[in-house]
Design an enzyme around this catalytic site. Sequence first.
Site, PDB file in Angstrom:
ATOM      1  CG  HIS A 262      16.179 -21.253 -29.590  1.00 59.57           C
ATOM      2  ND1 HIS A 262      17.336 -20.566 -29.274  1.00 59.57           N
ATOM      3  CD2 HIS A 262      15.777 -21.856 -28.440  1.00 59.57           C
ATOM      4  CE1 HIS A 262      17.616 -20.764 -27.995  1.00 59.57           C
ATOM      5  NE2 HIS A 262      16.687 -21.536 -27.461  1.00 59.57           N
ATOM      6  CD  GLU A 263      12.282 -23.238 -27.693  1.00 59.75           C
ATOM      7  OE1 GLU A 263      12.746 -24.227 -27.096  1.00 59.75           O
ATOM      8  OE2 GLU A 263      12.451 -22.074 -27.296  1.00 59.75           O
ATOM      9  CG  HIS A 266      16.496 -26.441 -26.890  1.00 61.93           C
ATOM     10  ND1 HIS A 266      17.786 -26.298 -26.443  1.00 61.93           N
ATOM     11  CD2 HIS A 266      15.906 -25.227 -26.689  1.00 61.93           C
ATOM     12  CE1 HIS A 266      17.964 -25.062 -25.983  1.00 61.93           C
ATOM     13  NE2 HIS A 266      16.842 -24.389 -26.138  1.00 61.93           N
TER      14      HIS A 266
HETATM   15  N1  ARG Z   1      14.029 -18.421 -24.561  1.00 60.22           N
HETATM   16  C1  ARG Z   1      13.605 -19.490 -25.379  1.00 60.22           C
HETATM   17  C2  ARG Z   1      14.345 -20.796 -25.042  1.00 60.22           C
HETATM   18  O1  ARG Z   1      15.176 -20.849 -24.197  1.00 60.22           O
HETATM   19  C3  ARG Z   1      13.648 -19.172 -26.847  1.00 60.22           C
HETATM   20  C4  ARG Z   1      14.613 -18.175 -27.366  1.00 60.22           C
HETATM   21  C5  ARG Z   1      14.350 -17.982 -28.846  1.00 60.22           C
HETATM   22  N2  ARG Z   1      15.065 -16.873 -29.428  1.00 60.22           N
HETATM   23  C6  ARG Z   1      14.637 -16.215 -30.520  1.00 60.22           C
HETATM   24  N3  ARG Z   1      15.343 -15.255 -31.057  1.00 60.22           N
HETATM   25  N4  ARG Z   1      13.521 -16.518 -31.086  1.00 60.22           N
HETATM   26  O2  ARG Z   1      14.155 -21.858 -25.580  1.00 60.22           O
HETATM   27 ZN    ZN Z   2      16.434 -22.418 -25.633  1.00 63.16          ZN
END
Ligand code: ARG
Ligand code: ZN
Length: 351
Positions: A262-263, A266
């Site tokens: 996920h990161e 970004h």
């Molecule tokens: N809350 C974090 C973000 O906004 C990461 C979310 C990751 N989700 C997961 N299922 N690992 O970047």
């Molecule tokens: Zn995120």
Amino acid sequence: MGNRTTTVREVIGRSPRGGSAATWSGLAVCALALTGLVANALPVPTDPGPVRAGAAAEPDPYCSPGSDAADTAARAAHTRVADPGADAAEGVEVTPEQAAEYEDQLREALVPLRGHELAPPYTVPVVVHVISAEDGRGDVSDRRIQEQVDVLDQAYRGEYALGSEGTDTGFRFELADVTRNADDAWFRDFNRYRDTIRSRLRQGGPETLNIYTTELESGLLGYSTFPQDYPDKPSQDGVVIAHDTLPGGERDRFNEGHTGTHEVGHWLGLFHTFQNGCRSPGDYVDDTPYEREAAAGCPKGRDSCPDLPGEDPVTNFMNYSDDACMTHFTQGQTRRMIEHWVAFRGGDARV
Ligand code: ARG
Ligand code: ZN
Ligand code: CA
């Protein structure tokens, strides 16, 4: 500060740029490009309508490699949206105005690249910086670091996808180096020291993915900078993830490595699928349905923007669902990541 920093050089067969192209025949790359993966310098939209599908310009039939225009673009006038130390630029919450500014910067950076081929695969060198307590907490093993990189590689190859939803994004990840840094203050209070930590430890240029593992305050799994942040704050570029989110970690429901997935989304320019809620232009990706707010758990079938087409993309990597729920990126997200790569990170586009 009294931290002990040891750099463990374990260069694991890093191939030259694009070196793992074996599975991509030239034909496939060209075909992919011809489906619209050509840098389009779209005019900056003045009316924030939904981003058009494959707003494709004339594809270049010769599948030419990129040029150093990418280089130029990466240095071109980008005004920062926010300080990279500010939460907004670290993936916590991006306001509609900031998202629009990032989008403007993307479109502007793509102008000189118009007509240049976007030709994956792109192999991303990964450097992992382990921040741990002096008693060994958070000192994730080399094996788990490699597993995290493998999760990234597989996720971006589309290997978690069920059925036909998945997309091979063309991004490949190879571990290039690991640094180990035992420091109680850094580990306990990473966010307080993060600018120092990152500028001391960061390696490589815009194409190098620097991942910092550390303890983060409860509830925070990770965060990232955006590609557009790079020109002004190169030393701050990278991804921060809680050490217990690596594969095999203790973090409940988030220990399969998809916080990393996920990161890195970004880091490659993607917003959350719920960016802008039910309002245009959403996440600036036209094949991810609109979504009012983050998903939690795995609420398959949820439809939080009932007046707009499609159910919520709860299984998308750019949502907040549990790791076990997340399966894929879409074609639109793939295109967007490749655009950011060529515009700001540029590895393979530089010839
Ligand atoms: N809350 C974090 C973000 O906004 C990461 C979310 C990751 N989700 C997961 N299922 N690992 O970047
Ligand atoms: Zn995120
Ligand atoms: Ca969307």
